[in-house]
Design an enzyme around this catalytic site. Sequence first.
Site, PDB file in Angstrom:
ATOM      1  N   TRP A   1     112.088   6.005 -53.638  1.00  0.00           N
ATOM      2  CA  TRP A   1     113.490   5.881 -54.054  1.00  0.00           C
ATOM      3  C   TRP A   1     114.333   5.319 -52.909  1.00  0.00           C
ATOM      4  O   TRP A   1     115.248   4.530 -53.111  1.00  0.00           O
ATOM      5  CB  TRP A   1     113.966   7.276 -54.481  1.00  0.00           C
ATOM      6  CG  TRP A   1     115.376   7.411 -54.968  1.00  0.00           C
ATOM      7  CD1 TRP A   1     116.366   8.118 -54.368  1.00  0.00           C
ATOM      8  CD2 TRP A   1     115.939   6.899 -56.185  1.00  0.00           C
ATOM      9  NE1 TRP A   1     117.520   8.066 -55.116  1.00  0.00           N
ATOM     10  CE2 TRP A   1     117.284   7.326 -56.245  1.00  0.00           C
ATOM     11  CE3 TRP A   1     115.444   6.114 -57.229  1.00  0.00           C
ATOM     12  CZ2 TRP A   1     118.140   7.009 -57.290  1.00  0.00           C
ATOM     13  CZ3 TRP A   1     116.305   5.792 -58.277  1.00  0.00           C
ATOM     14  CH2 TRP A   1     117.631   6.246 -58.299  1.00  0.00           C
TER      15      TRP A   1
ATOM     16  N   LYS B   1     123.208   8.106 -44.416  1.00  0.00           N
ATOM     17  CA  LYS B   1     124.119   6.982 -44.702  1.00  0.00           C
ATOM     18  C   LYS B   1     125.395   7.198 -43.886  1.00  0.00           C
ATOM     19  O   LYS B   1     125.932   6.282 -43.262  1.00  0.00           O
ATOM     20  CB  LYS B   1     124.479   6.940 -46.197  1.00  0.00           C
ATOM     21  CG  LYS B   1     123.274   6.853 -47.151  1.00  0.00           C
ATOM     22  CD  LYS B   1     123.735   6.849 -48.617  1.00  0.00           C
ATOM     23  CE  LYS B   1     122.786   7.496 -49.612  1.00  0.00           C
ATOM     24  NZ  LYS B   1     121.533   6.878 -49.860  1.00  0.00           N
TER      25      LYS B   1
ATOM     26  N   HIS C   1     110.484  13.179 -49.550  1.00  0.00           N
ATOM     27  CA  HIS C   1     111.872  13.107 -49.102  1.00  0.00           C
ATOM     28  C   HIS C   1     112.322  14.439 -48.479  1.00  0.00           C
ATOM     29  O   HIS C   1     112.469  15.439 -49.179  1.00  0.00           O
ATOM     30  CB  HIS C   1     112.722  12.806 -50.336  1.00  0.00           C
ATOM     31  CG  HIS C   1     114.154  12.546 -50.049  1.00  0.00           C
ATOM     32  ND1 HIS C   1     114.582  11.476 -49.314  1.00  0.00           N
ATOM     33  CD2 HIS C   1     115.274  13.223 -50.413  1.00  0.00           C
ATOM     34  CE1 HIS C   1     115.895  11.491 -49.235  1.00  0.00           C
ATOM     35  NE2 HIS C   1     116.348  12.548 -49.891  1.00  0.00           N
TER      36      HIS C   1
ATOM     37  N   SER D   1     119.255  11.401 -45.516  1.00  0.00           N
ATOM     38  CA  SER D   1     119.582  10.918 -46.851  1.00  0.00           C
ATOM     39  C   SER D   1     121.058  10.572 -46.978  1.00  0.00           C
ATOM     40  O   SER D   1     121.532   9.717 -46.240  1.00  0.00           O
ATOM     41  CB  SER D   1     119.144  11.972 -47.871  1.00  0.00           C
ATOM     42  OG  SER D   1     118.830  11.340 -49.070  1.00  0.00           O
TER      43      SER D   1
HETATM   44  C1  GCU Z   1     120.065  11.026 -54.312  1.00  0.00           C
HETATM   45  C2  GCU Z   1     120.716   9.690 -54.052  1.00  0.00           C
HETATM   46  C3  GCU Z   1     120.277   9.110 -52.699  1.00  0.00           C
HETATM   47  C4  GCU Z   1     120.486  10.131 -51.613  1.00  0.00           C
HETATM   48  C5  GCU Z   1     119.780  11.413 -51.975  1.00  0.00           C
HETATM   49  C6  GCU Z   1     119.985  12.565 -50.988  1.00  0.00           C
HETATM   50  O1  GCU Z   1     118.699  10.850 -54.540  1.00  0.00           O
HETATM   51  O2  GCU Z   1     120.393   8.831 -55.105  1.00  0.00           O
HETATM   52  O3  GCU Z   1     120.998   7.938 -52.407  1.00  0.00           O
HETATM   53  O4  GCU Z   1     120.038   9.609 -50.391  1.00  0.00           O
HETATM   54  O5  GCU Z   1     120.266  11.877 -53.216  1.00  0.00           O
HETATM   55  O6  GCU Z   1     121.013  12.621 -50.331  1.00  0.00           O
HETATM   56  O7  GCU Z   1     119.101  13.421 -50.894  1.00  0.00           O
END
Ligand code: GCU
Length: 397
Positions: free
Chosen positions: A325, A238, A376, A234
Amino acid sequence: MKNLKKFFIFLILFSSLKMGYAQNYDESKVGEYLLPELLITENGQTVSTPEQWEKIRRPEILKLFEDHVYGQIPKDFDDIKFKVIKQDKKAMDGKATLKEVAITVTRNRKSVTMNLLMFTPNKVKKPVPMFLVINHRGIKTMDVTRQNKDGFWPAEEVIEAGYGISGFDVIDVSPDDKVKFTEGILDQLYPEQIKMDNGMRGLGAWGWGAARAIDYFEKDKSVDATKIISVGHSRGGKSSLWFGAQDKRVAITVSNESGNSGAALSRRNFGETVDRITTNFPYWFCPNYRQYAGNEDKLPVDQHMLIALIVPRAVYVASAAEDLWADPKGQYLGLKKAQPVFNLYGLETNLPPEMPDVNEQIIRPHMGFHNREGKHNMTPYDWQQFIRFADVYFDRK
Ligand code: GCU
């Protein structure tokens, strides 16, 4: 009274439209989009060889991501020291060696220490490839006593497969917090970055931490530092991609459900948007990124270009079917649209036009993908796929 009610309804509708709050989860409403050119330089020259890519186009794209999305990852410091503060050669019932390493970096007479945790398997002769997790889920997920076994960091399974596993808590370099994110390397080591529109922020700082872990691995004989696998989930995913794009010492870059501003195409209007992410997590990105909120078409890059920066080193993109998402299809397309650069290096990737079925792994030279069933998270199932991919890439089985 009635008019007042109408006024408020109008106000809410207007502001949600203006802010782009309405999230789209309807494939038929994604619309058309045009991605920036991957293989045409700023001077309009077509890139047709790896040399042109490496000398001209790759540095151009790297700079665009630096200036418009993530900010820089500074490389300079005055001193780095490694101290093994704990070692247990009989960890995991004798199957592994545990090390806890304090890494202290000094710049302009100020220092920051980050802790690296690592297990390496005992029943091996050669130095081992190493999984390195950029961990935003806290130290509890990497319990060195192994009382708490968290599927997010399944150390036993990784050791069993003959790999090392390691990780650091991002809080050591930059707390994952809108206010406190500077309380680490930004305040202590690189304060000048805070004032810059393309200065380092959270995701870049975590990548900086991963680079210091590799600095250590290069000195540790139990680790094969040419076979480092950077892993992030997540927000960590990134960061793993941005780090893998920068640091050529990473052999395989794994992005697990990195979604928006990770592997997913930003111009695809599905799930999280640049507006949402820069509203909720402005401190992950350089200040310049915010101008593309609701304005993705003006971005000089899209995320397939980030993946392309990693080539010809390997990239693995993982997603989860219920994690809309993060836009599983957008992540697949991020990988697919990077193919022309793989092809430049003679890597015949030939990804099918559609995402593979749920739980079906795709392995190509040098890329892989899966879309796990469920929500997720990063799970032992995901790890099994990373290990299978690494076995193929490193030709271990
Ligand atoms: C939030 C955010 C995402 C990210 C996520 C996470 O949902 O909006 O962009 O990837 O957190 O890190 O679990």
